[in-house]
Design an enzyme around this catalytic site. Sequence first.
Site, mmCIF file in Angstrom:
data_model
loop_
_atom_site.group_PDB
_atom_site.id
_atom_site.type_symbol
_atom_site.label_atom_id
_atom_site.label_comp_id
_atom_site.label_asym_id
_atom_site.label_seq_id
_atom_site.Cartn_x
_atom_site.Cartn_y
_atom_site.Cartn_z
ATOM 1 N N TRP A 144 -7.999 -7.408 -16.378
ATOM 2 C CA TRP A 144 -7.642 -8.567 -16.373
ATOM 3 C C TRP A 144 -6.182 -7.085 -15.731
ATOM 4 O O TRP A 144 -5.764 -6.057 -15.788
ATOM 5 C CB TRP A 144 -6.493 -8.945 -17.623
ATOM 6 N N ASN A 145 -5.066 -7.718 -15.279
ATOM 7 C CA ASN A 145 -3.947 -7.333 -14.701
ATOM 8 C C ASN A 145 -2.468 -7.664 -14.842
ATOM 9 O O ASN A 145 -2.332 -8.521 -15.610
ATOM 10 C CB ASN A 145 -4.209 -7.428 -13.270
ATOM 11 N N HIS B 254 7.260 -22.276 -4.817
ATOM 12 C CA HIS B 254 7.881 -22.705 -5.733
ATOM 13 C C HIS B 254 8.837 -23.314 -6.551
ATOM 14 O O HIS B 254 9.442 -24.103 -5.378
ATOM 15 C CB HIS B 254 8.457 -20.916 -6.138
ATOM 16 N N ASP C 221 13.064 -24.916 -7.465
ATOM 17 C CA ASP C 221 14.539 -23.850 -7.670
ATOM 18 C C ASP C 221 14.762 -24.588 -8.703
ATOM 19 O O ASP C 221 14.885 -26.011 -8.246
ATOM 20 C CB ASP C 221 14.886 -24.093 -6.154
ATOM 21 N N HIS D 225 19.492 -22.032 -9.743
ATOM 22 C CA HIS D 225 19.725 -21.010 -9.001
ATOM 23 C C HIS D 225 21.034 -21.542 -7.640
ATOM 24 O O HIS D 225 21.033 -19.991 -7.240
ATOM 25 C CB HIS D 225 18.243 -21.270 -8.364
ATOM 26 N N HIS E 151 20.782 -26.493 -0.429
ATOM 27 C CA HIS E 151 21.200 -25.584 -1.800
ATOM 28 C C HIS E 151 22.351 -26.031 -2.383
ATOM 29 O O HIS E 151 22.664 -26.476 -3.849
ATOM 30 C CB HIS E 151 20.857 -24.508 -2.112
HETATM 31 MN MN MN Z 1 13.138 -20.724 -3.935
#
Ligand code: MN
Length: 257
Positions: free
Chosen positions: A61-62, A73, A75, A79, A207
């Site tokens: 495991w890590n 990902h 946003d 954000h 954004h």
């Molecule tokens: Mn982003």
Amino acid sequence: MAALPALLAALAAGDVEVVDLTAPLSASTPVLRLPEPLANTATFQLHELSRYDDRGPAWYWNDFTTGEHTGTHLDAPVHWVTGRDGEDVAQVPPARLVGPAAVLDASAQAAADPDFLLEVDDVRAWEAAHGPLPQGGWLLLRTGWDARAGDQAAFLNADATGPHTPGVSVDCARWLAREAPITGFGVETVGTDAGAAHGFDPPFPCHQELLGAGRYGLTQMRNLDRLPPTGAVLVVAPLPIVGGSGGPARVLALVER
Ligand code: MN
């Protein structure tokens, strides 16, 4: 037949395919680079805890370190300063994370001009061909940029004047946020805004407008070329980081074959 048994039967028969739109996460996953004195995000890193050894004889495991905005990902509205009173990534209602995908292919334009900007007229032309943008859906901008994802320099495509990657014009970002029925806007590039958007008025309009309107951004996707313009169902699954401004996400599409 009830909807879910029908879906399961279609999946088993191969009539519905699951397409992974997620970039693999590793130390070489490209990340955004902002100029000094702005803060930068971490690259993804694994830190091994044990691998069938004295530290853990039967298990591997890590731990890992990552930025919220590393790799594929989401946003969240919070954000951006315009969405500061909005949802964090853990507060996004799950029903908004599953919806229809509208795929607009601008790969030819982006190949000819890395600074290509999507305009309202481009979306109108897409609607004339494919029907109105779906209520509660995701507009996904295909640019072919995923082909560069193995090489940070090619992916960010920066020179002395800054990064050159495709995105959205100020007018179009405003229109998507204020007029379009979409839940979110997704791209193949490192962010939803164009590489040159630091110099726009206002800067980073995607954004500013979309997150300020409670919509979501989705970045660094791949395999959009395997989706039809309409008809795919998107499943967006960001890590529910409490208070997080966004989070790494597994993004899947269900596609009828
Ligand atoms: Mn982003």
